[in-house]
Scaffold this motif. Structure first.
Motif, PDB file in Angstrom:
ATOM      1  N   GLN A 213       0.809  -1.218   0.000  1.00  0.00           N
ATOM      2  CA  GLN A 213       0.000   0.000   0.000  1.00  0.00           C
ATOM      3  C   GLN A 213       0.848   1.276   0.000  1.00  0.00           C
ATOM      4  N   THR A 214       2.088   1.192   0.506  1.00  0.00           N
ATOM      5  CA  THR A 214       2.912   2.403   0.674  1.00  0.00           C
ATOM      6  C   THR A 214       4.203   2.397  -0.131  1.00  0.00           C
ATOM      7  N   MET A 215       4.542   1.298  -0.776  1.00  0.00           N
ATOM      8  CA  MET A 215       5.896   1.143  -1.317  1.00  0.00           C
ATOM      9  C   MET A 215       6.272   2.176  -2.380  1.00  0.00           C
ATOM     10  N   GLU A 216       5.314   2.684  -3.118  1.00  0.00           N
ATOM     11  CA  GLU A 216       5.658   3.609  -4.200  1.00  0.00           C
ATOM     12  C   GLU A 216       6.298   4.889  -3.675  1.00  0.00           C
ATOM     13  N   ARG A 217       6.012   5.262  -2.445  1.00  0.00           N
ATOM     14  CA  ARG A 217       6.605   6.485  -1.901  1.00  0.00           C
ATOM     15  C   ARG A 217       8.056   6.291  -1.481  1.00  0.00           C
ATOM     16  N   TYR A 218       8.519   5.030  -1.432  1.00  0.00           N
ATOM     17  CA  TYR A 218       9.885   4.740  -1.012  1.00  0.00           C
ATOM     18  C   TYR A 218      10.831   4.475  -2.191  1.00  0.00           C
ATOM     19  N   ALA A 219      10.394   4.750  -3.397  1.00  0.00           N
ATOM     20  CA  ALA A 219      11.217   4.496  -4.589  1.00  0.00           C
ATOM     21  C   ALA A 219      12.211   5.628  -4.807  1.00  0.00           C
ATOM     22  N   VAL A 220      13.104   5.818  -3.835  1.00  0.00           N
ATOM     23  CA  VAL A 220      14.122   6.867  -3.886  1.00  0.00           C
ATOM     24  C   VAL A 220      15.477   6.210  -3.630  1.00  0.00           C
ATOM     25  N   TYR A 221      16.355   6.276  -4.616  1.00  0.00           N
ATOM     26  CA  TYR A 221      17.659   5.620  -4.530  1.00  0.00           C
ATOM     27  C   TYR A 221      18.738   6.528  -5.094  1.00  0.00           C
ATOM     28  N   GLU A 222      19.931   6.414  -4.533  1.00  0.00           N
ATOM     29  CA  GLU A 222      21.102   7.044  -5.148  1.00  0.00           C
ATOM     30  C   GLU A 222      21.702   6.112  -6.192  1.00  0.00           C
ATOM     31  N   ASP A 223      21.779   4.835  -5.873  1.00  0.00           N
ATOM     32  CA  ASP A 223      22.245   3.802  -6.797  1.00  0.00           C
ATOM     33  C   ASP A 223      21.362   2.583  -6.553  1.00  0.00           C
ATOM     34  N   VAL A 224      20.331   2.410  -7.372  1.00  0.00           N
ATOM     35  CA  VAL A 224      19.307   1.404  -7.083  1.00  0.00           C
ATOM     36  C   VAL A 224      19.899   0.000  -7.041  1.00  0.00           C
ATOM     37  N   ALA A 225      20.818  -0.330  -7.935  1.00  0.00           N
ATOM     38  CA  ALA A 225      21.346  -1.693  -7.975  1.00  0.00           C
ATOM     39  C   ALA A 225      22.143  -2.016  -6.710  1.00  0.00           C
ATOM     40  N   CYS A 226      23.043  -1.115  -6.329  1.00  0.00           N
ATOM     41  CA  CYS A 226      23.844  -1.369  -5.130  1.00  0.00           C
ATOM     42  C   CYS A 226      22.983  -1.373  -3.875  1.00  0.00           C
ATOM     43  N   GLU A 227      22.028  -0.455  -3.796  1.00  0.00           N
ATOM     44  CA  GLU A 227      21.200  -0.388  -2.591  1.00  0.00           C
ATOM     45  C   GLU A 227      20.302  -1.612  -2.452  1.00  0.00           C
ATOM     46  N   VAL A 228      19.763  -2.108  -3.556  1.00  0.00           N
ATOM     47  CA  VAL A 228      18.943  -3.320  -3.488  1.00  0.00           C
ATOM     48  C   VAL A 228      19.781  -4.502  -3.027  1.00  0.00           C
ATOM     49  N   VAL A 229      20.976  -4.659  -3.576  1.00  0.00           N
ATOM     50  CA  VAL A 229      21.834  -5.776  -3.175  1.00  0.00           C
ATOM     51  C   VAL A 229      22.187  -5.669  -1.695  1.00  0.00           C
ATOM     52  N   ARG A 230      22.532  -4.480  -1.242  1.00  0.00           N
ATOM     53  CA  ARG A 230      22.915  -4.330   0.161  1.00  0.00           C
ATOM     54  C   ARG A 230      21.736  -4.553   1.104  1.00  0.00           C
ATOM     55  N   GLU A 231      20.565  -4.048   0.733  1.00  0.00           N
ATOM     56  CA  GLU A 231      19.398  -4.252   1.587  1.00  0.00           C
ATOM     57  C   GLU A 231      18.960  -5.712   1.595  1.00  0.00           C
ATOM     58  N   LEU A 232      19.084  -6.382   0.460  1.00  0.00           N
ATOM     59  CA  LEU A 232      18.823  -7.825   0.444  1.00  0.00           C
ATOM     60  C   LEU A 232      19.863  -8.564   1.283  1.00  0.00           C
ATOM     61  N   GLY A 233      21.103  -8.103   1.216  1.00  0.00           N
ATOM     62  CA  GLY A 233      22.142  -8.715   2.039  1.00  0.00           C
ATOM     63  C   GLY A 233      21.820  -8.628   3.517  1.00  0.00           C
ATOM     64  N   GLN A 234      21.225  -7.530   3.948  1.00  0.00           N
ATOM     65  CA  GLN A 234      20.812  -7.390   5.341  1.00  0.00           C
ATOM     66  C   GLN A 234      19.736  -8.411   5.707  1.00  0.00           C
ATOM     67  N   ARG A 235      18.817  -8.672   4.778  1.00  0.00           N
ATOM     68  CA  ARG A 235      17.771  -9.656   5.042  1.00  0.00           C
ATOM     69  C   ARG A 235      18.344 -11.077   5.043  1.00  0.00           C
TER      70      ARG A 235
END
Length: 343
Positions: A213-235
């Motif tokens: 319901q809220t995810m579209e407001r969080y689509a803000v990245y400096e480097d989307v590829a690196c940030e996705v990998v790092r956030e997945l790494g945290q999970r």
């Protein structure tokens, strides 16, 4: 741990890949059909220039080694697999309502298996942007007869349950599911991680920020590829710390979830960064809005050719799982790719 990433480049396939590896000019990518000859080293937000492997500083050898290791199969058949999408919902963005009746869903799932599908992903709650949540009991009421029917029709089939609720996870695993696919990467339900630590099943961790319901407001990245990998790494690390073995984990970059179409395209372009996490990769691009924007095709159900084309880059990542609606087309595309690139 994920401050430093290596981005592979200069891919070779088949006999050229094997020859380059033998000569020390390349490394295998996740021990799959591809090998890479060049890399970019990314420390924080500072990427290096593209460089051949021979020029990589000695302090980066552990990161290089991680890229070349095979991903564990995570309770699924080995090798690249097609995952068939079986939505038992009235409101999914593509085929909502088509398989809402259990008998129709079982027939559709059986047909996907006969077409070469390696695993069926059964979902009873839509998680498209702006979707309305339902209770776990409502979700279970939708998927229970489908799981039972498929287990009776195809007792050896690998079944996945697409859910974020521990109640549905537990009941589905008891009913014969082999994989739990959670779009929240075990963030939604506080009981999910502890439950799955005690089970012997595969677990898909998908990247998403916020909720459907809220995810579209969080689509803000400096480097989307690196940030996705790092956030997945945290999970991934949270799952490991919670008692789920790495051998059971898969990752999904979450195309279209808390990402604009342009960000999803950039993530697809740089998908080889996912190899840094050392997990089997699930690619879920089927009929997504980003494909509509790329092709000009408005209706989701008309985007299957685009879905196949967009899914094939994952084939470089060792043993990918390609999650699609149109299983026969994807199986054909995968087999053609394998015939060409494994020569």
């Amino acid at each position: 741990m994920w401050h430093r990433l290596v981005e592979p480049a200069g891919l070779l396939y088949g006999h050229m890949a094997r020859e380059a590896v033998a000569r020390g000019m390349a490394l295998p990518l996740m021990e799959g059909p591809a090998a890479f000859t060049h890399v970019r080293l990314i420390e924080g937000n500072s990427p290096s220039a593209l460089m051949p492997l021979a020029d990589v500083p000695g302090g980066w050898q552990a990161e290089l080694h991680r890229l070349s290791q095979p991903a564990p199969p995570a309770m699924l058949p080995p090798g690249a697999q097609v995952m068939g999408i079986l939505n038992v919902t009235p409101d999914s963005f593509s085929n909502g309502g088509q398989h809402f009746e259990a008998r129709h869903a079982v027939d559709a799932g059986t047909a996907m298996l006969q077409a070469g599908c390696g695993v069926l992903d059964i979902g009873g709650e839509s998680t498209r942007p702006g979707s309305h949540p339902i209770t776990p009991e409502q979700e279970w009421a939708r998927v229970a007869p489908v799981l039972a029917g498929l287990r009776a029709q195809a007792p050896q089939a690998a079944l996945s349950i697409d859910t974020r609720h521990s109640l549905v996870m537990e009941r589905a695993l008891s009913a014969g599911a082999a994989v739990v696919n959670d779009v929240t990467a075990l963030r939604h339900d506080p009981d999910a991680l502890g439950l799955l630590a005690e089970k012997n099943c595969g677990v898909v961790l998908m990247h998403m920020r916020g909720t459907p319901q809220t995810m579209e407001r969080y689509a803000v990245y400096e480097d989307v590829a690196c940030e996705v990998v790092r956030e997945l790494g945290q999970r991934v690390q949270a799952a490991l710390d919670g008692g789920i073995a790495r051998e059971r984990l898969m990752i999904d970059p979450g195309f279209g979830f808390a990402k604009t179409a342009a960000q999803s395209v950039e993530l697809l372009r740089r998908c080889l960064l996912l190899a840094n996490l050392g997990c089997r990769v699930v690619f879920g691009l089927s009929r997504k809005r980003m494909l509509g924007e790329m092709t000009g095709v408005a209706r989701a159900e008309d985007r299957d050719p685009a879905s196949m084309a967009a899914s094939l880059p994952a084939m470089a990542l060792g043993q990918p799982v390609l999650r699609v609606h149109d299983v026969p087309a994807m199986v054909q595309g995968m087999r053609v790719w394998q015939s060409i690139c494994r020569d």
